[in-house]
Design a protein around this motif. Structure first.
Motif, PDB file in Angstrom:
ATOM      1  N   LYS A  71      22.479  10.940  43.850  1.00 11.32           N
ATOM      2  CA  LYS A  71      22.107  10.174  45.041  1.00 11.32           C
ATOM      3  C   LYS A  71      20.639  10.422  45.393  1.00 11.32           C
ATOM      4  N   LEU A  72      20.214  11.677  45.329  1.00  6.79           N
ATOM      5  CA  LEU A  72      18.826  12.005  45.645  1.00  6.79           C
ATOM      6  C   LEU A  72      17.875  11.488  44.556  1.00  6.79           C
ATOM      7  N   ALA A  73      18.311  11.550  43.307  1.00  7.75           N
ATOM      8  CA  ALA A  73      17.489  11.008  42.215  1.00  7.75           C
ATOM      9  C   ALA A  73      17.287   9.504  42.400  1.00  7.75           C
ATOM     10  N   MET A  74      18.321   8.806  42.860  1.00  7.02           N
ATOM     11  CA  MET A  74      18.196   7.367  43.119  1.00  7.02           C
ATOM     12  C   MET A  74      17.226   7.115  44.272  1.00  7.02           C
ATOM     13  N   GLU A  75      17.275   7.954  45.303  1.00  5.27           N
ATOM     14  CA  GLU A  75      16.315   7.816  46.411  1.00  5.27           C
ATOM     15  C   GLU A  75      14.884   7.967  45.908  1.00  5.27           C
ATOM     16  N   VAL A  76      14.660   8.955  45.049  1.00  5.17           N
ATOM     17  CA  VAL A  76      13.326   9.161  44.472  1.00  5.17           C
ATOM     18  C   VAL A  76      12.912   7.932  43.681  1.00  5.17           C
ATOM     19  N   LEU A  77      13.809   7.439  42.851  1.00  5.93           N
ATOM     20  CA  LEU A  77      13.514   6.258  42.030  1.00  5.93           C
ATOM     21  C   LEU A  77      13.172   5.052  42.904  1.00  5.93           C
ATOM     22  N   ASN A  78      13.839   4.918  44.042  1.00  2.00           N
ATOM     23  CA  ASN A  78      13.592   3.791  44.938  1.00  2.00           C
ATOM     24  C   ASN A  78      12.227   3.853  45.628  1.00  2.00           C
ATOM     25  N   VAL A  79      11.597   4.997  45.604  1.00  2.00           N
ATOM     26  CA  VAL A  79      10.222   5.124  46.104  1.00  2.00           C
ATOM     27  C   VAL A  79       9.248   5.072  44.924  1.00  2.00           C
ATOM     28  N   GLN A  80       9.636   5.709  43.823  1.00  2.00           N
ATOM     29  CA  GLN A  80       8.771   5.807  42.648  1.00  2.00           C
ATOM     30  C   GLN A  80       8.439   4.439  42.049  1.00  2.00           C
ATOM     31  N   TYR A  85       8.573  13.817  51.302  1.00  3.32           N
ATOM     32  CA  TYR A  85       8.121  13.642  52.672  1.00  3.32           C
ATOM     33  C   TYR A  85       9.033  12.607  53.313  1.00  3.32           C
ATOM     34  N   TYR A  86       9.646  12.993  54.423  1.00  3.82           N
ATOM     35  CA  TYR A  86      10.616  12.137  55.091  1.00  3.82           C
ATOM     36  C   TYR A  86      10.096  11.687  56.453  1.00  3.82           C
ATOM     37  N   ILE A  87      10.269  10.411  56.734  1.00  2.00           N
ATOM     38  CA  ILE A  87      10.007   9.848  58.053  1.00  2.00           C
ATOM     39  C   ILE A  87      11.349   9.362  58.586  1.00  2.00           C
ATOM     40  N   ASN A  88      11.808   9.982  59.662  1.00  2.00           N
ATOM     41  CA  ASN A  88      13.118   9.628  60.234  1.00  2.00           C
ATOM     42  C   ASN A  88      14.221   9.626  59.170  1.00  2.00           C
ATOM     43  N   GLU A  89      14.264  10.685  58.368  1.00  2.00           N
ATOM     44  CA  GLU A  89      15.269  10.861  57.310  1.00  2.00           C
ATOM     45  C   GLU A  89      15.126   9.884  56.145  1.00  2.00           C
ATOM     46  N   GLU A  90      14.063   9.098  56.126  1.00  2.00           N
ATOM     47  CA  GLU A  90      13.827   8.168  55.012  1.00  2.00           C
ATOM     48  C   GLU A  90      12.767   8.764  54.092  1.00  2.00           C
ATOM     49  N   LEU A  91      13.090   8.876  52.808  1.00  2.00           N
ATOM     50  CA  LEU A  91      12.129   9.386  51.826  1.00  2.00           C
ATOM     51  C   LEU A  91      10.964   8.405  51.723  1.00  2.00           C
ATOM     52  N   SER A  92       9.753   8.904  51.949  1.00  2.00           N
ATOM     53  CA  SER A  92       8.568   8.044  51.970  1.00  2.00           C
ATOM     54  C   SER A  92       7.524   8.422  50.932  1.00  2.00           C
ATOM     55  N   LEU A 133       2.908  12.221  41.992  1.00  2.00           N
ATOM     56  CA  LEU A 133       2.559  12.213  43.410  1.00  2.00           C
ATOM     57  C   LEU A 133       2.488  10.751  43.802  1.00  2.00           C
ATOM     58  N   PHE A 134       3.456  10.319  44.597  1.00  2.00           N
ATOM     59  CA  PHE A 134       3.504   8.903  44.950  1.00  2.00           C
ATOM     60  C   PHE A 134       4.061   8.717  46.357  1.00  2.00           C
ATOM     61  N   VAL A 135       3.673   7.590  46.939  1.00  2.00           N
ATOM     62  CA  VAL A 135       4.085   7.224  48.286  1.00  2.00           C
ATOM     63  C   VAL A 135       4.573   5.782  48.227  1.00  2.00           C
ATOM     64  N   HIS A 136       5.644   5.498  48.957  1.00  2.00           N
ATOM     65  CA  HIS A 136       6.132   4.116  49.002  1.00  2.00           C
ATOM     66  C   HIS A 136       5.032   3.230  49.582  1.00  2.00           C
ATOM     67  N   PRO A 137       4.807   2.041  49.004  1.00  2.00           N
ATOM     68  CA  PRO A 137       3.733   1.155  49.498  1.00  2.00           C
ATOM     69  C   PRO A 137       3.805   0.848  50.993  1.00  2.00           C
ATOM     70  N   LEU A 138       4.997   0.861  51.583  1.00  2.00           N
ATOM     71  CA  LEU A 138       5.110   0.619  53.028  1.00  2.00           C
ATOM     72  C   LEU A 138       4.477   1.749  53.851  1.00  2.00           C
ATOM     73  N   HIS A 139       4.216   2.880  53.182  1.00  2.00           N
ATOM     74  CA  HIS A 139       3.681   4.048  53.884  1.00  2.00           C
ATOM     75  C   HIS A 139       2.314   4.491  53.361  1.00  2.00           C
ATOM     76  N   PHE A 140       1.636   3.617  52.633  1.00  2.00           N
ATOM     77  CA  PHE A 140       0.279   3.928  52.182  1.00  2.00           C
ATOM     78  C   PHE A 140      -0.620   4.168  53.395  1.00  2.00           C
TER      79      PHE A 140
END
Length: 150
Positions: free
Chosen positions: A11-20, A56-63, A80-87
């Protein structure tokens, strides 16, 4: 908030992939190549990579995410990456500062990025990294390697 990610947890690996994936798609556009290995990752390949992940989490969301390996007094930043919504929120800097402050057993940090990824190159230089060399991977893709002595 920054916390360790158990990448062996599917589940956590999928969260990482969804940001990566969205993050590296931006880099792929910047460097004009989709031959970036992280774009080919799956939950399984992340679980098998042997890297230590911190998120790095914002309101429990991996960012944002950083992953490292430390061997022979060298910390290698693999991702080292950040979701584009949080650039442009300082998340990459906070992750970089976190691993430099909270991890022990290293004297040098190394990292690489696509040579055409000017935002990443500027980021590493601004944070005390020195360019070591450029490596041509394919006709259209080269990597710039950096290091920083601690």
């Amino acid at each position: 908030m920054i916390k360790r990610i158990d990448i062996t947890n599917p589940k956590l690996a999928m969260e990482v992939l969804n940001v990566q994936i969205p993050s590296y798609k931006v880099e792929a556009a910047l460097i004009d190549s989709d031959e970036i290995p992280p774009l080919k990752d799956t939950v399984d390949t992340l679980q098998q990579c042997g890297e230590n992940f911190f998120g790095y989490y914002i309101n429990e969301e991996l960012s944002g995410v950083i992953s490292i390996k430390i061997e022979n007094s060298v910390m290698d930043i693999h991702r080292l990456f950040v979701h584009p919504l949080h650039f442009r929120k300082g998340i990459a800097k906070m992750l970089l500062d976190f691993i430099q402050t909270n991890k022990k057993g290293f004297e040098t940090i190394i990292v690489s990025t696509g040579s055409k990824n000017l935002p990443a190159i500027k980021f590493y230089q601004k944070n005390g990294f020195s360019k070591i060399k450029e490596i041509k991977v394919t006709e259209h893709l080269s990597l710039t390697l950096f290091n920083k002595k601690i």
